[in-house]
Design a protein around this motif. Structure first.
Motif, short mmCIF file in Angstrom:
data_model
loop_
_atom_site.label_atom_id
_atom_site.label_comp_id
_atom_site.label_asym_id
_atom_site.label_seq_id
_atom_site.Cartn_x
_atom_site.Cartn_y
_atom_site.Cartn_z
N SER A 57 -38.25 -9.70 -15.76
CA SER A 57 -37.46 -8.88 -16.69
C SER A 57 -37.11 -7.51 -16.11
N ASN A 58 -38.04 -6.90 -15.37
CA ASN A 58 -37.75 -5.55 -14.89
C ASN A 58 -36.79 -5.52 -13.69
N ILE A 101 -32.85 -2.72 -22.71
CA ILE A 101 -32.93 -3.25 -24.07
C ILE A 101 -33.52 -2.21 -25.02
N ASN A 138 -39.86 1.45 -29.35
CA ASN A 138 -38.97 1.76 -28.24
C ASN A 138 -39.46 2.92 -27.40
N LEU A 139 -40.38 3.70 -27.96
CA LEU A 139 -40.93 4.85 -27.23
C LEU A 139 -42.45 4.77 -27.32
N LEU A 187 -40.49 7.74 -17.14
CA LEU A 187 -41.01 6.45 -16.68
C LEU A 187 -39.94 5.61 -15.97
N VAL A 188 -38.67 5.98 -16.16
CA VAL A 188 -37.62 5.23 -15.45
C VAL A 188 -36.94 6.11 -14.39
N LYS A 213 -43.39 8.19 -11.01
CA LYS A 213 -43.91 7.87 -12.34
C LYS A 213 -45.21 8.60 -12.67
N ARG A 239 -32.76 6.95 -22.47
CA ARG A 239 -33.48 6.24 -21.41
C ARG A 239 -32.62 5.14 -20.81
N GLN A 275 -31.54 4.46 -16.93
CA GLN A 275 -31.83 3.20 -16.21
C GLN A 275 -30.61 2.72 -15.42
#
Lengths: 227, 500
Positions: A67-68, A74, A80-81, A93-94, A98, A141, A145
Motif C-alpha cells: 500500500s505504501n 487516502i 486520519n491524524l 511523517l511524509v 521521520k 498531508r 505526499q
C-alpha cells in the motif's frame, strides 16, 4: 487513468467485480451502505488484496505493490491524524526525515497548510481543532505526499453541510491545481451534483461506470434510485 | 522487521531462557520418577494450602466487594485504589508485618491473652494461609467489584422500583455475577498460591508446611540433590500447567490494573449500612495494620542502619531497573496472542528452577556467583513478564486496530511506527508496567536466595538474614526502606508514564 481489469474481490460470501477505466479528474463513487464502495477503494489503495484481476495506473501495474508504494493517498472516515502528535509532527511523517521536524520541513509544511487555510494551527494537537480543520490538515498531508491519485472514503460525512461543501470545493480546486485524480465515496447525491466529472455506481456486487455525472443524474440514468 | 517476526524472535528468546535451565537441570541430574513420602507431602500441602487460600480469599471478598459497591463515603475511590497496594508490597515486608500483628508477641495474641482466649500460631499451615489471604483478598475484592460495577445501573434501579428485599436482590442481581466470576477468581488465586515460595520459606517449612517450590529450593540448596530438584520442578510445571489448562474452561476474570473504578450507589438500609461499614473497616484493618506497623516500628532505626543495608538497597535498585526494562522491552515485543502465550510461560516454570538450572549451566564455564546480578534480573523479568503483557496487550491491540490503515497508507512502518505511534500511544501503560515490574523485582525473594551470600545480597535477602539472626530492629527498619523503594519506584514510573 486507472484501469481495473477483470477485478474480483471476495470477502466471505460477498463478492465485488470491477472491469472499467476511470478517467483523470474528479470521480464520485456512490452506492448503498454495504454495497462495497470502501472495498472497491481499498483494493486500489492496497488495504485489501484482489482475489483475481489486475489494476493499472497509466501503464504501471500496481495491484502487486504494497500500500505504501502505490501512487495513492487516502483520507478515511476517521483516524486520519495521530491524536498524540501535533499537526506539524503528523505532516512531517511524509516529509523525508521521520525522526524529527527539520526547519526546512517545517517551512514546507507551513506553505501547504497555508494552501488549506490553517497555517496558524501548525503546532496544535488534532484534539484542539474542529472536525473541518482536521480534515484540512489531512488534506494538507495528501498534498505533501504528491501522489497522483487521492481516495476519499467519506471523510467529510461527520461535518455539517456547509463545511462539507466548502471542503469538496477545496479538494476540487487543489486537485485541478496539482493534477490529482480524485475518487470520492459518498452517499449523498448532492455531493455528486456539486462536482462535475464522472461517477461510479456500486450495486448488485458490481462496480458500474464510469458515467458522466450529468448523464448519471438524468431521470433514466444509473443514479435513478438515489434521486 | 515485521511485528510477527519480532514476536517470534522474542518468544524464542523467552522460551530459551525458561526451558534452557530446566533442560540443563534434567541433563545434569538424570531424572528418576520415584516420589518419596516428603515429596508427596509437599504436593499435598501445595494443593491444600492453595485451595484453602483461594476459597477463603474469594469467599471473604464477596461481602467486602458488596459493601464497597453499596456504600458511598468520603475517600472511597482512595480505598479502592490502595487495595492494589498488597500486589506490589514485598512479600518479606508483608510477612514481617503479619508476624508483628499475629505472631507470638504480636498485637492480636497480646489482646487474646489479655481476655484469656489463648493464642494463635502464625508459623505453619495457618500462617501460610493467612499470608496468602492477605495478598489475594484485595485482588479478589477488586475483580469482584469490577464485575459488579460492569452491571448496568438500570438493573439496580429496576430492583428498587420493584421493592425487592435484600435477599431477592442478592439472588436476582448479584448471584448471577458471582456464579460467573467467582470460579475464575478462585482459579487465579489457586494458581498464584501453587507457586508460593517466599511465604512458605518464611512462615512454612518443615515436613508439614513445605510447598513444592520450597522443596525444590531445599533439594537444590541444602541436600544438593539435583535429581530430586529436577523431578520436583517437572511436578511443579505439571501442577501449574494443569491448573492453567483447566482454568481455560471457566470464565476468565477481567484483569484489574486500572485503578479508576466507577462505583454505583444502591440506597441501603441503616442496618445494612452498619454491617457494611463494619466489613469495610475490618478488611482495611486486616490489610493495612501489618503495613502500618512496619512504618511505625521501622521508622526510628531507618537512619541508623548499617552501610551493608544501603549497599543491598543499591543492588536491589540495580536489579529492579535491569529487570523492569527487560521485562517491558520483551512485553512490548510480545503483545500478540502467540507472544502472550509464550510470555506467560514464566507462571508455570518456577524462578527457583530457572535459577538452579542456570547455576548448573554456568558452573561449567566459571563462577556462577559472579553473574548473580544479571541472572536475578533476567529471572525477575521473566516472572513479571506475564503481568506486563496483560497490561500492555489490550492497548497495543487497540492502537493497531485504530491506526493500522493510516500508518500503512503513509508508509509509516518499522522503527518509525514504533517511535511515533507505538511507544507514544502506550507511554501510560509502559510507565505503569515499569512501575509494577520494578516493584515486584525490588521485593523479590526468589532466585537471589540461591545466588546470594553475605557479600551479594539484595534488600529482601538482607531482611531475611536479619530475621534469621533475630535482629528484629534492623529487619523492621530495612523492611520500611524496602517498602519505600518498592512503592517509590512504582509511583515514579507510573507518574513518568502520565506526564511524559
Amino acid at each position: 487513468m486507472i484501469r481495473f481489469e477483470d477485478v474480483i474481490i471476495k470477502i466471505g460470501d460477498f463478492q465485488l467485480a470491477a472491469n472499467m477505466t476511470v478517467p483523470k479528474g474528479f470521480t464520485s463513487v456512490i452506492g448503498q451502505s454495504g454495497a462495497g464502495k470502501s472495498t472497491f477503494l481499498s483494493s486500489l489503495s492496497g488495504h485489501r488484496s484482489l482475489t483475481s484481476g489486475k489494476i493499472f495506473v497509466d501503464k504501471t501495474r500496481i495491484d502487486l505493490l504494497p500500500s505504501n508504494k502505490r501512487p495513492c493517498s487516502i483520507i478515511f472516515q476517521e483516524f486520519n491524524l495521530f491524536p498524540h502528535l501535533s499537526i506539524v509532527q503528523n505532516l512531517n511523517l511524509v516529509c523525508g526525515n521521520k525522526f524529527f521536524v527539520s526547519e526546512s520541513s517545517r517551512e514546507k509544511i507551513k506553505k501547504v497548510l497555508e494552501k488549506v487555510g490553517i497555517a496558524e494551527l501548525i503546532d496544535r494537537l488534532p484534539s484542539e481543532m474542529s472536525g473541518g480543520q482536521q480534515s484540512r490538515a489531512a488534506l494538507a498531508r495528501v498534498l505533501l505526499q504528491r501522489n497522483p491519485i487521492l481516495l476519499l472514503d467519506e471523510p467529510f460525512s461527520a461535518l455539517g453541510p456547509n463545511q462539507k461543501s466548502e471542503l469538496i470545493d477545496l479538494v476540487d480546486s487543489l486537485s485541478k491545481e496539482q493534477d490529482i485524480s480524485v475518487l470520492l465515496i459518498t452517499h449523498d447525491p448532492k455531493d455528486v451534483r456539486q462536482i462535475a466529472g464522472h461517477c461510479i455506481v456500486v450495486k448488485d456486487q458490481t462496480v458500474l461506470g464510469p458515467f458522466e455525472t450529468s448523464a448519471a443524474l438524468d431521470e433514466d440514468g444509473p443514479l435513478k434510485g438515489y434521486l | 522487521m515485521a511485528r510477527s517476526t519480532v514476536a517470534v524472535i522474542s518468544s524464542m528468546f523467552v522460551v530459551g531462557l525458561l526451558l534452557g535451565p530446566l533442560i540443563s537441570l534434567i541433563n545434569f541430574s538424570g531424572l528418576s520418577l520415584s516420589l518419596s513420602i516428603s515429596d508427596i507431602a509437599a504436593i499435598k500441602f501445595t494443593f491444600v494450602q492453595a485451595a484453602y487460600s483461594a476459597t477463603l480469599s474469594t469467599a471473604l471478598a464477596i461481602p467486602v466487594a458488596n459493601a464497597l459497591l453499596r456504600q458511598k463515603f468520603w475517600g472511597k475511590s482512595f480505598v479502592v485504589l490502595i487495595l492494589g497496594a498488597p500486589f506490589i508490597l514485598p512479600v518479606i515486608v508483608a510477612v514481617l508485618g503479619l508476624i508483628l500483628v499475629f505472631g507470638n508477641n504480636g498485637i492480636v495474641n497480646n489482646l487474646l491473652n489479655l481476655i484469656g482466649l489463648g493464642s494463635i500460631k502464625i508459623y505453619g499451615f495457618w500462617g501460610v494461609i493467612l499470608a496468602h489471604v492477605f495478598f489475594n483478598l484485595p485482588l479478589a475484592i477488586r475483580i469482584l467489584l469490577q464485575a459488579f460495577n460492569d452491571m448496568p445501573g438500570e438493573q439496580y434501579r429496576l430492583a428498587s422500583s420493584l421493592k425487592l428485599s435484600s435477599a431477592q436482590k442478592f439472588f436476582v442481581l448479584e448471584w448471577p455475577v458471582l456464579k460467573k466470576v467467582c470460579p475464575g477468581v478462585w482459579a487465579v488465586i489457586f494458581a498464584i498460591c501453587l507457586s508460593s515460595f517466599a511465604v512458605a520459606l518464611t512462615l512454612g517449612g518443615g515436613p508439614k508446611a513445605t510447598t513444592v517450590e520450597l522443596a525444590i529450593y531445599q533439594a537444590f540448596f541444602y541436600d544438593l540433590d539435583f535429581s530430586k530438584a529436577a523431578q520436583l520442578a517437572l511436578i511443579q510445571i505439571v501442577l501449574v500447567c494443569s491448573v492453567v489448562f483447566a482454568s481455560q474452561f471457566i470464565v476468565k476474570p477481567k484483569t484489574v490494573f486500572g485503578l479508576d473504578i466507577k462505583i454505583s450507589n444502591q440506597n441501603p438500609s441503616n442496618i445494612q449500612k452498619t454491617m457494611d461499614a463494619l466489613v469495610i473497616i475490618i478488611t482495611l484493618l486486616f490489610i493495612f495494620i501489618p503495613i502500618l506497623v512496619i512504618f511505625f516500628y521501622g521508622f526510628a532505626d531507618v537512619f541508623f542502619l548499617p552501610f551493608s543495608v544501603f549497599q543491598a538497597a543499591g543492588l536491589s535498585i540495580q536489579i529492579a531497573m535491569l529487570s523492569s526494562f527487560l521485562s517491558v522491552f520483551l512485553g512490548l515485543c510480545l503483545t500478540t496472542n502467540m507472544g502472550e502465550m509464550f510470555g506467560s510461560l514464566g507462571i508455570a516454570i518456577s524462578p527457583i528452577v530457572i535459577g538452579a538450572g542456570t547455576f548448573l549451566m554456568l558452573k561449567n564455564f566459571g563462577n556462577p556467583y559472579l553473574l548473580a546480578v544479571p541472572i536475578t534480573a533476567i529471572v525477575n523479568a521473566l516472572v513479571s513478564l506475564p503481568f506486563v503483557i496483560r497490561i500492555l496487550k489490550p492497548s497495543a491491540l487497540e492502537i493497531r486496530t485504530e491506526f493500522e490503515n493510516l500508518s500503512r497508507s503513509i508508509g509509516l512502518t518499522g522503527i518509525f511506527w514504533v517511535w511515533w505511534v507505538y511507544l507514544r500511544r502506550l507511554k501510560r501503560q509502559i510507565g505503569f508496567s515499569l512501575g509494577v515490574a520494578s516493584a515486584l523485582s525490588m521485593g523479590d525473594l526468589g532466585v537471589i536466595v540461591l545466588f546470594g551470600s553475605g557479600e551479594i545480597a539484595t534488600l529482601p535477602l538482607k531482611i531475611y538474614q536479619f530475621m534469621g539472626s533475630y535482629r528484629v530492629d534492623e529487619a523492621l527498619a530495612s523492611a520500611l526502606l524496602l517498602s519505600l523503594l518498592a512503592f517509590g519506584s512504582f509511583a515514579f514510573f507510573d507518574k513518568l508514564g502520565r506526564i511524559l
